[in-house]
Design an enzyme around this catalytic site. Structure first.
Site, short mmCIF file in Angstrom:
data_model
loop_
_atom_site.label_atom_id
_atom_site.label_comp_id
_atom_site.label_asym_id
_atom_site.label_seq_id
_atom_site.Cartn_x
_atom_site.Cartn_y
_atom_site.Cartn_z
N ASP A 34 0.84 -1.22 -0.11
CA ASP A 34 0.16 -0.06 0.04
C ASP A 34 0.85 1.20 -0.01
O ASP A 34 0.38 2.25 0.74
CB ASP A 34 -0.80 -0.11 1.41
N LYS A 93 1.67 1.98 -5.10
CA LYS A 93 2.27 1.49 -6.36
C LYS A 93 1.32 1.88 -7.50
O LYS A 93 1.68 2.19 -8.55
CB LYS A 93 2.54 -0.15 -6.19
N GLY A 96 -4.61 -4.38 -3.77
CA GLY A 96 -5.50 -3.20 -4.26
C GLY A 96 -4.68 -2.09 -4.41
O GLY A 96 -4.04 -1.42 -3.68
N HIS A 97 -4.85 -1.69 -5.74
CA HIS A 97 -3.89 -0.58 -6.23
C HIS A 97 -4.99 0.52 -6.68
O HIS A 97 -5.88 0.34 -7.53
CB HIS A 97 -3.24 -1.00 -7.39
N GLN A 154 1.94 -6.21 -3.19
CA GLN A 154 2.35 -6.33 -1.71
C GLN A 154 3.61 -5.38 -1.67
O GLN A 154 3.95 -4.40 -2.36
CB GLN A 154 2.55 -7.83 -1.46
P1 GDP Z 1 -0.72 0.19 -3.62
O1 GDP Z 1 -1.19 -1.11 -3.08
O2 GDP Z 1 0.85 0.38 -3.43
O3 GDP Z 1 -1.09 0.62 -4.88
O4 GDP Z 1 -1.56 1.24 -2.51
P2 GDP Z 1 -2.95 1.67 -2.38
O5 GDP Z 1 -3.79 1.90 -3.30
O6 GDP Z 1 -3.64 0.27 -1.56
O7 GDP Z 1 -2.93 2.73 -1.16
C1 GDP Z 1 -2.32 3.81 -1.29
C2 GDP Z 1 -3.69 4.90 -0.80
O8 GDP Z 1 -2.99 6.27 -0.94
C3 GDP Z 1 -4.54 5.12 -2.05
O9 GDP Z 1 -5.80 5.48 -1.58
C4 GDP Z 1 -4.05 6.22 -2.87
O10 GDP Z 1 -5.14 6.96 -3.53
C5 GDP Z 1 -3.44 6.93 -1.84
N1 GDP Z 1 -2.15 7.84 -2.34
C6 GDP Z 1 -1.28 7.61 -3.01
N2 GDP Z 1 -0.27 8.41 -3.11
C7 GDP Z 1 -0.80 9.37 -2.54
C8 GDP Z 1 -0.20 10.68 -2.02
O11 GDP Z 1 0.93 11.32 -2.18
N3 GDP Z 1 -1.00 11.44 -0.79
C9 GDP Z 1 -1.99 11.02 -0.54
N4 GDP Z 1 -2.64 11.78 0.70
N5 GDP Z 1 -2.70 10.00 -1.07
C10 GDP Z 1 -1.95 8.99 -1.74
P1 IMO Z 2 -0.99 -4.23 -2.07
O1 IMO Z 2 -0.60 -4.97 -3.70
C1 IMO Z 2 -0.96 -4.72 2.12
C2 IMO Z 2 -0.93 -8.67 3.67
C3 IMO Z 2 -2.24 -9.39 4.50
C4 IMO Z 2 -1.47 -10.47 5.39
C5 IMO Z 2 -0.34 -11.02 4.49
C6 IMO Z 2 -0.92 -12.24 4.16
O2 IMO Z 2 -2.24 -3.54 -2.24
O3 IMO Z 2 0.08 -3.62 -1.34
P2 IMO Z 2 -2.36 -12.96 1.89
O4 IMO Z 2 -4.04 -12.59 1.61
O5 IMO Z 2 -1.69 -12.44 0.87
O6 IMO Z 2 -2.28 -14.45 2.04
O7 IMO Z 2 -2.11 -12.06 3.28
O8 IMO Z 2 -0.35 -10.06 3.51
N1 IMO Z 2 -1.19 -8.35 2.23
C7 IMO Z 2 -0.96 -6.98 2.04
N2 IMO Z 2 -0.89 -6.00 2.69
N3 IMO Z 2 -1.09 -4.57 0.91
C8 IMO Z 2 -1.22 -5.63 0.00
O9 IMO Z 2 -1.25 -5.54 -1.47
C9 IMO Z 2 -1.28 -7.00 0.51
N4 IMO Z 2 -1.54 -8.23 0.07
C10 IMO Z 2 -1.41 -9.13 1.09
O10 IMO Z 2 -2.80 -8.40 5.24
O11 IMO Z 2 -0.82 -9.70 6.53
MG MG Z 3 -2.95 -1.75 -1.90
#
Ligand code: GDP
Ligand code: IMO
Ligand code: MG
Length: 431
Positions: free
Chosen positions: A19, A22, A46-47, A231
């Site tokens: 998170d 990416k 979840g991206h 991840q």
């Molecule tokens: P990922 O799994 O690495 O793609 O990241 P996620 O989408 O799960 O979580 C990142 C969260 O931060 C999302 O809600 C994005 O919209 C948000 N986000 C990304 N970059 C920024 C930033 O620079 N500032 C803020 N406030 N939010 C951001």
């Molecule tokens: P993105 O791509 C954050 C964590 C789960 C748990 C561990 C194992 O959005 O960054 P799993 O279901 O993979 O067997 O769970 O990994 N986990 C993540 N945490 N971002 C993710 O993906 C994750 N994918 C798995 O919360 O701790």
């Molecule tokens: Mg994510």
């Protein structure tokens, strides 16, 4: 011809516990890529993309999907829940982003996540009780287990019903024994699984093909490829906080194995870090904040899982861990996200070393902190580095000196345009 082979392929990986942002950065860099390929993980990811005020959360489809000239590939290293993929295609279509087989290719070699994998993930977590890993319960671990145990079902089996039935039988027998004899749960029949697969076969068949051949043909024609990690480094099954990890290698090296490209086809590795740290699920988190401060940072940063909605644990930036992640991934370019979230915090702490003999963590010892003054200004509208407050720049530069590499892009909000590029790799993607 070898001389025309693409020379600008880039891997994007998270350097913390996932998170890191990416999705946002892949979407941005995809402006300059012809192909975007996922190489591991599944819909545990979840991206989030925010483009022109519209928020799109992707779980399986690569984050290049909103760029008009990009082909998306789900590589052989990904585990794919076909029901989730169809749901994602439908949801995108409803929003006016129709994704046809000319824009999305699903590797015939990718392994499927089946309903029995989801069930097993849930039953295992329940049985672990207080020792649970806190998985997303999407069936990712059990699907990878079947792959490695050589009883998995590949996407290619969806194109041949006799093969599908045989492959399903090979995994089902053992699962039913586990369900009934270990967990006191109901068994599942082969016909139920075939019935589940039928509508998915019709929908997905046109997308399934030879992803390895596709990517090599692209590289031979000098078309650039962006590899999207899921991840984060400390969820890597070998290099993370085992056993509190996911079931795949999340590090950049796996971009080769997970797509069939050679290591020499990976030319740059972009590592993404948040300006602080978060993690979802159980496991060590040395720089985690005490509850009250954690709650404040969580609400300021909107730190709730994009896949499960669970609150993310929040803490300070852990420099020794990021330094280690840079090594593990061979990072060439660093991106700092969510810097805007720290606005208004009086004093910001950074974990600079550990009270271990080496000053490093390797998941033991306690962090030693350094305190830096914060800033009050809203920085979400800043588009050049000079516009940032002095104390904010000092924080960025302190992180650079601690991790030993320049920060090439600073992200100051969720929107695609909310970025401050400092290196040509990123400037080229923006203009
Ligand atoms: P990922 O799994 O690495 O793609 O990241 P996620 O989408 O799960 O979580 C990142 C969260 O931060 C999302 O809600 C994005 O919209 C948000 N986000 C990304 N970059 C920024 C930033 O620079 N500032 C803020 N406030 N939010 C951001
Ligand atoms: P993105 O791509 C954050 C964590 C789960 C748990 C561990 C194992 O959005 O960054 P799993 O279901 O993979 O067997 O769970 O990994 N986990 C993540 N945490 N971002 C993710 O993906 C994750 N994918 C798995 O919360 O701790
Ligand atoms: Mg994510």
């Amino acid at each position: 011809m070898q001389s025309q082979r693409a020379t600008h392929n880039t891997v994007v990986v998270g350097l913390q516990w996932g998170d890191e942002g990416k999705g946002k950065i892949v979407d941005l860099l995809a402006a300059n890529a012809r192909h975007v390929v996922r190489f591991q993980g599944g819909n545990n990811a979840g991206h989030t993309l925010v483009v022109d005020g519209e928020t799109v959360i992707l779980h399986l489809i690569p984050s290049g999907v909103l760029q008009p000239h990009t082909t998306c590939v789900i590589g052989n290293g990904v585990v794919v829940d076909p029901e989730v993929l169809v749901g994602e295609l439908d949801a995108l279509e409803k929003r006016g982003h129709s994704v046809g087989p000319e824009t999305l290719l699903l590797s015939a070699d990718a392994h499927l996540v089946l309903p029995i994998h989801r069930t097993l993930d849930g039953l295992r977590e329940q049985a672990l009780g207080g020792d649970m890993i806190g998985t997303t319960k999407k069936g990712i671990g059990p699907a990878y287990e079947d792959k490695v145990a050589r009883r998995g079902v590949q996407a290619g089996a969806l194109l041949d019903i006799a093969r599908l039935r045989k492959d399903l039988e090979s995994t089902l027998d053992e699962k039913n024994r586990m369900f009934t004899e270990w967990y006191g749960a109901k068994s599942v029949s082969i016909d139920e699984l075939i019935e589940w697969a039928q509508p998915l076969i019709e929908r997905l068949a046109p997308y399934i093909g030879d992803s390895v051949g596709h990517l090599h043909r692209a590289a031979d024609q000098s078309e650039s490829i962006l590899f999207e990690g899921a991840q984060g480094t400390f969820l890597d099954v070998d290099h993370g906080t085992y056993p509190f990890v996911t079931s795949s290698n999340t590090v950049a090296g796996n971009a080769a194995a997970g797509t069939g490209m050679g290591p020499k086809d990976l030319h740059a590795v972009v590592g993404i870090v948040k300006a602080y740290a978060t993690r979802v699920g159980a496991g060590p988190f040395p720089t985690q904040l005490p509850p009250e401060q954690e709650e404040a940072l969580r609400s300021q940063g909107g730190e709730f899982g994009a896949t499960t909605g669970r609150p993310r644990s929040c803490g300070w930036f852990d420099a020794p861990m990021v330094r280690h992640a840079i090594r593990l991934n061979g990072v060439t370019n660093l991106v700092l996200t969510k810097l805007d979230v720290l606005s208004g915090i009086k004093e910001i702490q950074i974990g600079v070393s550990y009270d271990t003999p080496e000053g490093e963590s390797r998941f033991s010892g306690n962090p030693i902190y350094e305190t830096m003054p914060g800033w009050d200004e809203d920085i979400t509208a800043c588009r050049s580095y000079d516009e940032l407050p002095e104390t904010c720049k000092a924080y960025v530069e302190r992180l650079e000196s601690l991790v030993g590499i320049q920060i090439g892009l600073v992200s100051v909000g969720p929107g695609r345009e909310q970025v401050i590029p400092r290196e040509s790799l990123f400037r080229e993607a923006i203009h």
